[in-house]
Design a protein around this motif. Structure first.
Motif, mmCIF file in Angstrom:
data_model
loop_
_atom_site.group_PDB
_atom_site.id
_atom_site.type_symbol
_atom_site.label_atom_id
_atom_site.label_comp_id
_atom_site.label_asym_id
_atom_site.label_seq_id
_atom_site.Cartn_x
_atom_site.Cartn_y
_atom_site.Cartn_z
ATOM 1 N N SER A 1 0.814 -1.210 0.000
ATOM 2 C CA SER A 1 0.000 0.000 0.000
ATOM 3 C C SER A 1 0.853 1.268 0.000
ATOM 4 O O SER A 1 0.610 2.193 -0.776
ATOM 5 C CB SER A 1 -0.927 -0.010 1.219
ATOM 6 O OG SER A 1 -1.667 1.192 1.300
ATOM 7 N N VAL A 2 1.868 1.305 0.850
ATOM 8 C CA VAL A 2 2.685 2.520 0.976
ATOM 9 C C VAL A 2 3.546 2.730 -0.257
ATOM 10 O O VAL A 2 3.620 3.847 -0.797
ATOM 11 C CB VAL A 2 3.554 2.442 2.246
ATOM 12 C CG1 VAL A 2 4.545 3.598 2.292
ATOM 13 C CG2 VAL A 2 2.670 2.472 3.492
ATOM 14 N N LEU A 3 4.191 1.676 -0.737
ATOM 15 C CA LEU A 3 5.060 1.838 -1.906
ATOM 16 C C LEU A 3 4.256 2.102 -3.167
ATOM 17 O O LEU A 3 4.769 2.723 -4.105
ATOM 18 C CB LEU A 3 5.924 0.595 -2.087
ATOM 19 C CG LEU A 3 6.896 0.277 -0.940
ATOM 20 C CD1 LEU A 3 7.788 -0.889 -1.312
ATOM 21 C CD2 LEU A 3 7.725 1.494 -0.590
ATOM 22 N N GLY A 4 3.001 1.654 -3.209
ATOM 23 C CA GLY A 4 2.167 1.947 -4.366
ATOM 24 C C GLY A 4 1.794 3.411 -4.480
ATOM 25 O O GLY A 4 1.379 3.859 -5.553
ATOM 26 N N GLN A 5 1.939 4.172 -3.414
ATOM 27 C CA GLN A 5 1.639 5.602 -3.429
ATOM 28 C C GLN A 5 2.862 6.460 -3.720
ATOM 29 O O GLN A 5 2.761 7.678 -3.777
ATOM 30 C CB GLN A 5 1.052 6.021 -2.083
ATOM 31 C CG GLN A 5 -0.245 5.308 -1.725
ATOM 32 C CD GLN A 5 -0.717 5.641 -0.338
ATOM 33 O OE1 GLN A 5 -0.132 6.464 0.359
ATOM 34 N NE2 GLN A 5 -1.805 5.007 0.085
ATOM 35 N N GLN A 6 4.022 5.821 -3.893
ATOM 36 C CA GLN A 6 5.262 6.553 -4.137
ATOM 37 C C GLN A 6 5.673 6.452 -5.598
ATOM 38 O O GLN A 6 5.330 5.496 -6.284
ATOM 39 C CB GLN A 6 6.391 5.990 -3.254
ATOM 40 C CG GLN A 6 6.084 5.925 -1.782
ATOM 41 C CD GLN A 6 5.956 7.283 -1.151
ATOM 42 O OE1 GLN A 6 6.609 8.240 -1.588
ATOM 43 N NE2 GLN A 6 5.122 7.398 -0.125
ATOM 44 N N ASN B 1 10.730 4.193 5.171
ATOM 45 C CA ASN B 1 10.878 3.258 6.288
ATOM 46 C C ASN B 1 10.157 3.760 7.534
ATOM 47 O O ASN B 1 9.513 2.991 8.262
ATOM 48 C CB ASN B 1 12.357 3.035 6.589
ATOM 49 C CG ASN B 1 13.072 2.270 5.485
ATOM 50 O OD1 ASN B 1 12.447 1.536 4.722
ATOM 51 N ND2 ASN B 1 14.368 2.430 5.397
ATOM 52 N N GLN B 2 10.266 5.051 7.797
ATOM 53 C CA GLN B 2 9.577 5.621 8.954
ATOM 54 C C GLN B 2 8.059 5.534 8.798
ATOM 55 O O GLN B 2 7.342 5.255 9.766
ATOM 56 C CB GLN B 2 10.010 7.074 9.148
ATOM 57 C CG GLN B 2 11.469 7.231 9.536
ATOM 58 C CD GLN B 2 11.890 8.682 9.606
ATOM 59 O OE1 GLN B 2 11.091 9.601 9.421
ATOM 60 N NE2 GLN B 2 13.172 8.919 9.871
ATOM 61 N N GLU B 3 7.576 5.769 7.592
ATOM 62 C CA GLU B 3 6.137 5.676 7.359
ATOM 63 C C GLU B 3 5.644 4.243 7.530
ATOM 64 O O GLU B 3 4.584 3.997 8.135
ATOM 65 C CB GLU B 3 5.816 6.176 5.946
ATOM 66 C CG GLU B 3 4.338 6.199 5.596
ATOM 67 C CD GLU B 3 3.571 7.268 6.356
ATOM 68 O OE1 GLU B 3 2.326 7.221 6.336
ATOM 69 O OE2 GLU B 3 4.221 8.131 6.990
ATOM 70 N N LEU B 4 6.394 3.268 7.029
ATOM 71 C CA LEU B 4 6.024 1.868 7.215
ATOM 72 C C LEU B 4 6.018 1.485 8.695
ATOM 73 O O LEU B 4 5.103 0.796 9.167
ATOM 74 C CB LEU B 4 7.005 0.966 6.456
ATOM 75 C CG LEU B 4 6.927 0.994 4.928
ATOM 76 C CD1 LEU B 4 8.099 0.232 4.321
ATOM 77 C CD2 LEU B 4 5.608 0.401 4.442
ATOM 78 N N THR B 5 7.013 1.935 9.430
ATOM 79 C CA THR B 5 7.083 1.624 10.861
ATOM 80 C C THR B 5 5.881 2.200 11.603
ATOM 81 O O THR B 5 5.284 1.530 12.455
ATOM 82 C CB THR B 5 8.388 2.181 11.456
ATOM 83 O OG1 THR B 5 9.506 1.623 10.745
ATOM 84 C CG2 THR B 5 8.512 1.827 12.924
ATOM 85 N N ARG B 6 5.527 3.425 11.280
ATOM 86 C CA ARG B 6 4.406 4.072 11.976
ATOM 87 C C ARG B 6 3.085 3.344 11.710
ATOM 88 O O ARG B 6 2.315 3.068 12.643
ATOM 89 C CB ARG B 6 4.305 5.535 11.532
ATOM 90 C CG ARG B 6 3.213 6.324 12.242
ATOM 91 C CD ARG B 6 3.073 7.697 11.632
ATOM 92 N NE ARG B 6 2.629 7.636 10.247
ATOM 93 C CZ ARG B 6 1.363 7.491 9.891
ATOM 94 N NH1 ARG B 6 0.400 7.373 10.800
ATOM 95 N NH2 ARG B 6 1.032 7.441 8.611
ATOM 96 N N ILE B 7 2.821 3.014 10.456
ATOM 97 C CA ILE B 7 1.540 2.385 10.112
ATOM 98 C C ILE B 7 1.437 0.978 10.708
ATOM 99 O O ILE B 7 0.413 0.609 11.301
ATOM 100 C CB ILE B 7 1.372 2.350 8.580
ATOM 101 C CG1 ILE B 7 1.291 3.773 8.024
ATOM 102 C CG2 ILE B 7 0.131 1.557 8.194
ATOM 103 C CD1 ILE B 7 1.234 3.837 6.515
ATOM 104 N N ILE B 8 2.503 0.189 10.571
ATOM 105 C CA ILE B 8 2.453 -1.178 11.101
ATOM 106 C C ILE B 8 2.349 -1.171 12.618
ATOM 107 O O ILE B 8 1.640 -1.987 13.213
ATOM 108 C CB ILE B 8 3.685 -1.967 10.631
ATOM 109 C CG1 ILE B 8 3.682 -2.081 9.109
ATOM 110 C CG2 ILE B 8 3.719 -3.363 11.251
ATOM 111 C CD1 ILE B 8 4.919 -2.752 8.540
#
Length: 271
Positions: free
Chosen positions: A130-135, A148-155
């Motif tokens: 989901s996150v990489l599909g928006q980049q 990486n920070q965004e992935l850590t926060r969401i998970i």
């Protein structure tokens, strides 16, 4: 005979009782905690010296009644399998990652979710897609720390109700198609050529500026031309080559040029 039979009848019963008694003792390591269920309800051990009823150390359970599930509190390193991702600028790729997390609340990890390891792995995979599909591709390659920070926060937000703390999520490999790799290689090569041309042009501009300053100095001090001429002669002579040169005064060339110009002007006037 009756005494012997009695002894042989008591010994098995004693062995069974001793086995049941010692099997009710459990030992938990410092990094382990136990989630105990008594008649299906969450409870603490009846005896746990130095602990809070869930470990660590010696834990005493009621035989055949208490059931204990061990949970490790150490940091777990889990590989996220490669995921097929399509970026916002329609570039398909395979991306994998690694996630670091640990259990903070063993009771929630056992009660709130069926298998917290499997659940964490699944939420990491879906969040990665989901996150990489928006980049865009350039952002994915250049802003790795931000992603990486965004992935850590969401998970971490998703796993927090399970008593799990996500320490970090790192994107490991980005596998691009061969066509895209060749296109990026051509782009990088063109960018390097552009920089080389700009640097070369800047050098020519600076050299022209310095030559202009030198010409201005030479025009104000004519003797400097003679000194530069002598220095050039010295450099040629020091190379030990077979070049032969004849010094000709610059003033003589100027006089000849003026004489020829005068002669041409008179001939044109007579004609």
């Amino acid at each position: 005979m009756e005494g012997v039979q009695l002894i042989f009848g008591i010994i098995p019963v004693a062995i069974i009782l001793l086995y049941i008694f010692f099997s009710s003792f459990r030992i938990l390591r410092e990094y382990e905690r136990g989630v105990i269920f008594r008649f299906g309800r969450r409870t603490n051990a009846i005896f746990n010296p130095g602990g809070d009823g869930t470990g660590p150390g010696l834990v005493l359970l009621i035989p055949f009644i208490d059931k204990m599930v061990k949970v490790s509190l150490r940091t777990i390193t889990m590989d996220v399998p490669p995921q097929d991702v399509i970026t916002r600028d329609n570039v398909s790729m395979k991306v994998n990652a690694v996630i670091f997390f640990r259990v903070l609340d063993s009771a929630k990890a056992v009660i709130s979710v069926e298998d917290y390891l499997y659940a964490t792995s699944q939420i990491a995979q879906t969040t990665l897609r989901s996150v990489l599909g928006q980049q865009e591709l350039d952002d994915l390659l250049s802003s790795r720390d931000k992603i990486n920070q965004e992935l850590t926060r969401i998970i971490d937000e998703h796993t927090n109700p399970w008593g799990i703390k996500v320490a970090a999520v790192e994107v490991k490999n980005v596998d691009l198609p061969q066509d895209m790799q060749r296109a990026m290689s051509k782009q990088a090569e063109a960018e390097r050529e552009r920089r080389a041309k700009v640097i070369n042009a800047d050098g020519e501009f600076q050299a022209a500026a310095k030559l202009s300053e030198a010409a201005d100095v030479l025009s104000r001090f004519p003797i400097a031309i003679q000194l530069r001429y002598l220095q050039t002669m010295r450099e040629i002579a020091s190379e030990r080559n077979t070049t032969t040169f004849f010094p000709v005064p610059v003033d003589l060339l100027g006089s000849l040029r003026s004489v020829m110009g005068t002669g041409d002007g008179q001939g044109a006037a007579k004609s």
